[in-house]
Design an enzyme around this catalytic site. Structure first.
Site, mmCIF file in Angstrom:
data_model
loop_
_atom_site.group_PDB
_atom_site.id
_atom_site.type_symbol
_atom_site.label_atom_id
_atom_site.label_comp_id
_atom_site.label_asym_id
_atom_site.label_seq_id
_atom_site.Cartn_x
_atom_site.Cartn_y
_atom_site.Cartn_z
ATOM 1 N N GLU A 1 0.619 -1.139 -0.091
ATOM 2 C CA GLU A 1 -0.076 0.201 0.418
ATOM 3 C C GLU A 1 0.786 1.213 0.311
ATOM 4 O O GLU A 1 1.696 0.840 0.102
ATOM 5 C CB GLU A 1 -0.976 -0.145 1.333
ATOM 6 C CG GLU A 1 -1.849 1.022 0.791
ATOM 7 C CD GLU A 1 -2.646 1.217 2.407
ATOM 8 O OE1 GLU A 1 -2.790 0.513 3.212
ATOM 9 O OE2 GLU A 1 -4.438 2.065 2.309
ATOM 10 N N GLY B 1 3.549 2.435 10.564
ATOM 11 C CA GLY B 1 3.502 1.437 11.648
ATOM 12 C C GLY B 1 3.023 0.598 11.828
ATOM 13 O O GLY B 1 3.652 -0.893 12.063
ATOM 14 N N ALA B 2 1.994 -0.046 10.698
ATOM 15 C CA ALA B 2 1.899 -1.684 10.496
ATOM 16 C C ALA B 2 0.769 -1.301 9.166
ATOM 17 O O ALA B 2 0.659 -0.879 8.351
ATOM 18 C CB ALA B 2 1.120 -2.559 11.417
ATOM 19 N N MET B 3 0.806 -2.964 8.487
ATOM 20 C CA MET B 3 -0.050 -3.039 7.109
ATOM 21 C C MET B 3 -1.083 -4.178 7.265
ATOM 22 O O MET B 3 -0.841 -5.056 8.200
ATOM 23 C CB MET B 3 0.808 -3.422 6.870
ATOM 24 C CG MET B 3 0.042 -3.077 5.179
ATOM 25 S SD MET B 3 -0.700 -1.913 4.553
ATOM 26 C CE MET B 3 -2.006 -2.584 3.347
ATOM 27 N N GLU B 4 -2.105 -3.978 7.020
ATOM 28 C CA GLU B 4 -3.191 -4.556 7.254
ATOM 29 C C GLU B 4 -3.166 -6.049 6.183
ATOM 30 O O GLU B 4 -4.539 -6.376 6.100
ATOM 31 C CB GLU B 4 -4.562 -4.107 7.234
ATOM 32 C CG GLU B 4 -5.082 -3.334 6.407
ATOM 33 C CD GLU B 4 -4.754 -1.685 5.705
ATOM 34 O OE1 GLU B 4 -4.293 -1.512 7.005
ATOM 35 O OE2 GLU B 4 -5.352 -1.376 5.097
ATOM 36 N N HIS C 1 -6.427 -1.845 15.437
ATOM 37 C CA HIS C 1 -6.361 -1.195 14.319
ATOM 38 C C HIS C 1 -6.481 -1.903 12.336
ATOM 39 O O HIS C 1 -7.210 -2.259 11.809
ATOM 40 C CB HIS C 1 -5.507 -0.233 14.047
ATOM 41 C CG HIS C 1 -5.712 1.087 12.516
ATOM 42 N ND1 HIS C 1 -6.237 2.236 12.829
ATOM 43 C CD2 HIS C 1 -4.960 0.675 11.272
ATOM 44 C CE1 HIS C 1 -6.822 2.422 11.799
ATOM 45 N NE2 HIS C 1 -5.405 1.568 10.887
ATOM 46 N N GLU C 2 -5.202 -2.403 12.897
ATOM 47 C CA GLU C 2 -5.401 -3.512 11.453
ATOM 48 C C GLU C 2 -6.279 -4.696 11.307
ATOM 49 O O GLU C 2 -6.318 -5.024 10.757
ATOM 50 C CB GLU C 2 -3.191 -4.145 11.469
ATOM 51 C CG GLU C 2 -2.378 -2.883 11.806
ATOM 52 C CD GLU C 2 -2.652 -2.366 11.481
ATOM 53 O OE1 GLU C 2 -3.301 -1.975 9.682
ATOM 54 O OE2 GLU C 2 -1.503 -0.503 11.464
ATOM 55 N N HIS D 1 -9.260 -3.718 10.097
ATOM 56 C CA HIS D 1 -9.687 -3.076 8.474
ATOM 57 C C HIS D 1 -9.768 -4.674 8.121
ATOM 58 O O HIS D 1 -10.371 -4.322 7.022
ATOM 59 C CB HIS D 1 -8.435 -3.208 7.830
ATOM 60 C CG HIS D 1 -7.442 -1.923 8.281
ATOM 61 N ND1 HIS D 1 -8.338 -0.588 7.849
ATOM 62 C CD2 HIS D 1 -6.521 -0.653 8.443
ATOM 63 C CE1 HIS D 1 -7.833 0.196 7.972
ATOM 64 N NE2 HIS D 1 -6.088 0.253 8.358
ATOM 65 N N GLU E 1 -9.709 4.203 5.852
ATOM 66 C CA GLU E 1 -8.760 5.270 7.773
ATOM 67 C C GLU E 1 -9.179 5.813 8.475
ATOM 68 O O GLU E 1 -9.598 5.489 9.634
ATOM 69 C CB GLU E 1 -7.667 5.588 7.253
ATOM 70 C CG GLU E 1 -7.251 4.958 6.450
ATOM 71 C CD GLU E 1 -5.944 4.021 6.411
ATOM 72 O OE1 GLU E 1 -6.694 3.027 7.692
ATOM 73 O OE2 GLU E 1 -5.523 2.681 5.582
HETATM 74 N N1 B3K Z 1 -2.636 1.239 5.432
HETATM 75 C C1 B3K Z 1 -1.359 1.677 6.421
HETATM 76 C C2 B3K Z 1 -0.750 2.836 5.694
HETATM 77 C C3 B3K Z 1 -0.115 2.543 4.536
HETATM 78 C C4 B3K Z 1 0.590 3.232 4.108
HETATM 79 C C5 B3K Z 1 0.751 3.487 3.230
HETATM 80 N N2 B3K Z 1 2.004 4.457 2.779
HETATM 81 C C6 B3K Z 1 -1.161 1.158 7.509
HETATM 82 C C7 B3K Z 1 -2.760 1.454 8.416
HETATM 83 O O1 B3K Z 1 -3.472 2.573 8.510
HETATM 84 O O2 B3K Z 1 -3.719 0.485 8.955
HETATM 85 ZN ZN ZN Z 2 -5.577 1.976 9.000
#
Ligand code: B3K
Ligand code: ZN
Length: 849
Positions: free
Chosen positions: A119, A259-262, A295-296, A299, A318
């Site tokens: 992403e 921070g993290a990615m879902e 949060h993740e 998602h 988001e």
């Molecule tokens: N969706 C990701 C963020 C991606 C950022 C890309 N530059 C994390 C989050 O909002 O949960």
């Molecule tokens: Zn998010």
């Protein structure tokens, strides 16, 4: 370099082709990594255009259509394939060099493990593809790698096959049954410690839970695992949403841009949001982990099952998911304190973004680099917009709206408008006017004035709203409490404030009430009302809402600081009203006040937060006035602070630690005991909150013991990167005239690496964003230091560079001298050969202001 082009929301068109399934075969082999992607492509309408795929930094090996070599053309960012077929199998082989990928987008390496970040548009760095969120495909992924070095090979969905190969290699196959956009694809290969557990869903399905961490860190994975289980249970009970795969994996990596990615079923996390034990992580870190894991996880429904049609709709997932994670934290712990934290993000950071060159609506209309729009506006103001809908609809209607949203759109890529329509249809509440919150940039201003007619007992509150460029007024839920002179609540309600100017009348009052306005920050607006000291003192004591009491304390102390700024400008002596001093002492002594809330009241607004309260700032006067007020308050309350500090020293609980550390911070300014308290606390500390609390107090008070304690801390933790980040942060935020020289030296520190975003954020980011006086030094050295770092980062990691430029582009409130020095630095950046589009977008907008 070709000038970066903006894309516009108004130009959106549905994809001319779609890809419903993709088989990826990834052969991990260092610089010679090969990816074969076999896709089933379909023309979606009657047109004769070629297929245009997205791709970046790829070495193309071959393109084959239905078994025949294809006719294609490679250009910057695209692969154009000529074909008249309506349905065909497309097979593309690309070669990648993950070891050389320092942007941390696409496939890259973190401490010897392969991992991905797709992403927003990273998948196009893995293969040529329709890399847009409205193309949803079912993925099957085969991964092959050396078995000894990479025993774990992970991707999305369920494991369907695995086996051994010659030459010490092995392979696995994963299949994800849910169609997804490319940005949710993930792959990991490495050697980890694995913490495993399970969760039984409410429909009695067993889900395997796995947290993968770097070797030797298993004991630090338990809190993340517990947080995951809490998240799963909470989403079932509050939102009626159940997990949908048989396995949920989290992998923690130290090299990570955010921070993290879902990613579906395979979240990839920054180690900062996974690893914790009491020795190395603070109470705030624990809280951060719980909230990001939540949060993740959330998602999975809001983002993955229902995704965004295009990136302009980012707030669809988001804003909503931040709202959900805030609710999760609030249901689990203090709602008031969580709300205060969320309000601070809006007032201190989002308002700043709104008044700077990157101001955009929560649904932006034009974008050059999508990664620049993962902003406090899209995320946090986006969450406030969802919260306002929640306020207007109430929990029952809101949940009915969520149900309808999933019923209509499960498996689809949709728009913010689709979400609002579901809320509207499920509740019967008209949100036509409310929709302007999605399209209007900037912070609305609400001016309140009131009058009381003693003869009739009538109180009138007049509210006016203005927002530059906004033709139609916004629908603002305005929460109000009226208190009588004894502090009893007379009125407590949410007003529908929908006109440019609106009068609200309350009858039958004996005295003029004290109004608690915009309670709990019921809308993300700037409120102007000429509060008198007595009114604020009254609100601090009696407002029903704890958040409103905190808010009154912030207004009270802020007004005192601004008054002293004026005194300084008029060459008068600074003063502090006794009533202000007494109300803070009263709060300190109030035994009924929650300790965490007390700690929030003691956390006087930072200088940057104060800057956000005005249009122009005399930074030098602000520094003196703030220090004066703080020191006066601390001196006035010294005995009470000391007693309170002593009473809390041995309590093992989060709230007590928060309050204790605030007391210490105040005492470090005035108390002759401060050195002793700090050293004792540091030496006895059995947890990071206490160690760091002591060090921060030594840092802010520039105590004699500071350097010695910092050295001790460094010796103890030099091999623990996340703890060294805290040490770098303390160094960077020290308000000392030699801090920039020190930072230059620290860039050579063996624990520092310019390639690691966590290190960069703690040393360089926290200097620029958290050491306002040194960053904004009148000699411009702060700006120059940041600029040098950005020049370096521009090549290494454009995304991180663009994040860190923020303090440099928000200059409009500062004086001419500072502004011209900042502009000189920005011009230097703009002229940089090979400037990334990430930096270009922000720097060019700042200079065009
Ligand atoms: N969706 C990701 C963020 C991606 C950022 C890309 N530059 C994390 C989050 O909002 O949960
Ligand atoms: Zn998010």
């Amino acid at each position: 370099m070709t000038q970066a082009q903006a894309k516009y929301l108004k130009d959106y068109q549905a994809p001319p082709f779609t890809i419903e399934t993709i088989d990826l075969d990834v052969n991990l082999d260092g610089k010679n990594t090969l990816v074969k992607a076999v896709s089933k492509v379909k023309r979606t309408s009657n047109h004769a255009n070629p297929l245009v795929l997205d791709g970046e930094s790829l070495t193309l090996v071959s393109v084959v259509i239905d078994g025949q070599a294809a006719v294609y053309h490679e250009s910057e960012g695209h692969l154009t394939i000529a074909t008249g077929l309506d349905e065909f199998e497309l097979s593309i082989i690309t070669q990648l060099d993950p070891e050389a990928n320092s942007s941390l987008e696409g496939l890259y390496m973190s401490d010897g493990a392969y991992c991905t970040q797709c992403e927003a548009e990273g998948f196009r760095r893995i293969t040529y593809f329709l890399d847009r969120p409205d193309v949803l495909a079912k993925y099957t992924v085969r991964i092959e790698a050396d078995k000894l070095a990479f025993p774990f090979l992970l991707s999305n969905g369920n494991l369907i096959d695995k086996g051994e190969l010659d030459g010490g290699r092995h392979y696995v196959r994963w299949q994800d049954p849910f169609p997804k956009p490319a940005y949710l694809f993930a792959l990991v290969a490495g050697d980890f410690d694995l913490l495993q557990d399970e969760f039984i869903t409410r429909s009695h399905r067993k889900v395997v839970l796995q947290v993968f961490v770097d070797k030797g860190n298993l004991h630090k994975a338990h809190h993340a695992m517990a947080s995951l289980k809490k998240s799963m249970a909470w989403d079932e009970s509050r939102f009626d949403l159940e997990y949908d795969l048989d396995i949920y994996m989290i992998v923690a990596v130290d090299f990570f841009n955010m921070g993290a990615m879902e990613n579906k079923g395979l979240n990839i996390f920054n180690t900062k949001y996974v690893l914790a034990d009491t020795l190395t992580a603070t109470d705030d870190d624990y809280h951060g982990i719980e909230s990001v894991v939540g949060h993740e996880y959330f998602h999975n429904w809001t983002g993955n099952r229902v995704t965004c049609r295009d990136w302009f709709q980012l707030s669809l997932k988001e804003g909503l998911t931040v709202f959900r994670d805030q609710e999760f934290s609030s249901d689990l712990d203090s709602r008031a304190v969580n709300r205060i934290h969320a309000i601070k993000v809006i007032k201190n950071q989002q308002f700043a973004e709104d008044s700077g060159p990157m101001s955009h609506p929560i649904r932006p209309e034009s974008v050059i680099e999508m990664n620049n729009f993962y902003t406090v506006t899209v995320y946090n103001k986006g969450a406030e917009v969802i919260r306002m809908m929640h306020t207007l609809l109430g929990e029952t209607h809101f949940q009915a709206g969520m149900k309808l949203y999933f019923k209509r759109h499960d498996g689809q890529a949709v728009t913010c408008d689709d979400f609002v329509a579901a809320m509207e249809d499920a509740s019967g509440i008209d949100l036509t006017q409310f929709r302007f919150w999605y399209s209007q940039a900037g912070t609305p201003m609400v001016t309140a004035s009131d009058s009381f007619d003693a003869a009739s007992g009538r109180y009138q509150l007049t509210l006016k709203q203005t927002l530059a460029g906004c033709l139609s007024p916004l629908h603002i839920p305005f929460s109000l409490e009226l208190l009588d002179e004894k502090g009893l609540s007379l009125v407590n309600q949410v007003l529908n404030f929908i006109e440019a100017e609106q009068v609200f009348t309350f009858e039958g009052l004996n005295h003029k009430p004290v109004a608690s306005l915009l309670q709990d920050f019921s809308a993300p607006v700037k409120l102007h009302y000429p509060f008198e000291v007595d009114q604020l003192v009254h609100l601090m004591r009696f407002a029903s809402s704890e958040v409103a009491r905190w808010e009154a304390s912030v207004t009270l102390v802020s007004q005192a600081i601004w008054q002293n700024v004026e005194h300084l400008q008029q060459h008068q002596t600074m003063t502090l009203d006794e009533r202000v001093k007494d109300s803070f002492k009263g709060a300190l002594l109030d035994e009924k006040l929650d300790q965490a809330l007390k700690a929030e009241i003691l956390a006087i607004p930072s200088a940057s937060a104060l800057v956000e309260q005005t249009d122009t700032v005399d930074l030098d006067a602000l520094a003196l006035a703030r220090e004066f007020v703080l020191t006066e308050l601390a001196a006035y309350c010294e005995d009470e602070l000391t007693a309170l500090y002593r009473s809390l020293v041995n309590l093992d609980c989060t709230k007590a630690r928060a309050l204790k550390n605030q007391c210490l911070n105040w005492l470090s300014r005035v108390s002759s005991d401060a050195e002793t308290f700090v050293v004792e606390q540091f030496e006895k500390a059995n947890n990071m909150t206490d160690s760091l609390g002591a060090l921060s107090a030594a840092n802010t008070g520039s105590l004699t013991c500071r350097d010695h304690l910092m050295a001790q801390f460094e010796t103890r933790w030099r091999d623990t990167p996340l703890v060294m980040d805290k040490w770098f942060m303390l160094q960077a935020t020290h308000d000392s005239d030699d801090v920039i020289d020190k930072l230059r030296q620290l860039q050579q520190h063996s624990s520092f690496s310019m390639g690691n975003p966590n290190r960069v954020r703690s040393l360089i980011g926290s200097f620029a964003a958290g050491n306002i006086y040194q960053f904004h030094r009148i000699d411009g050295q702060g700006y120059e230091f940041l600029t040098e770092c950005l020049i370096n980062l521009n090549q290494l990691n454009p995304q991180v560079a663009a994040r860190m430029v923020t303090p440099l582009i928000q200059f409009s409130k500062f004086d001419e001298t500072r502004q011209s020095k900042i502009k000189a630095c920005l011009t230097r950046l703009l002229d940089l050969p090979g400037l990334s589009k990430d930096l270009f977008e922000k720097v060019s907008k700042a200079l065009a202001q």
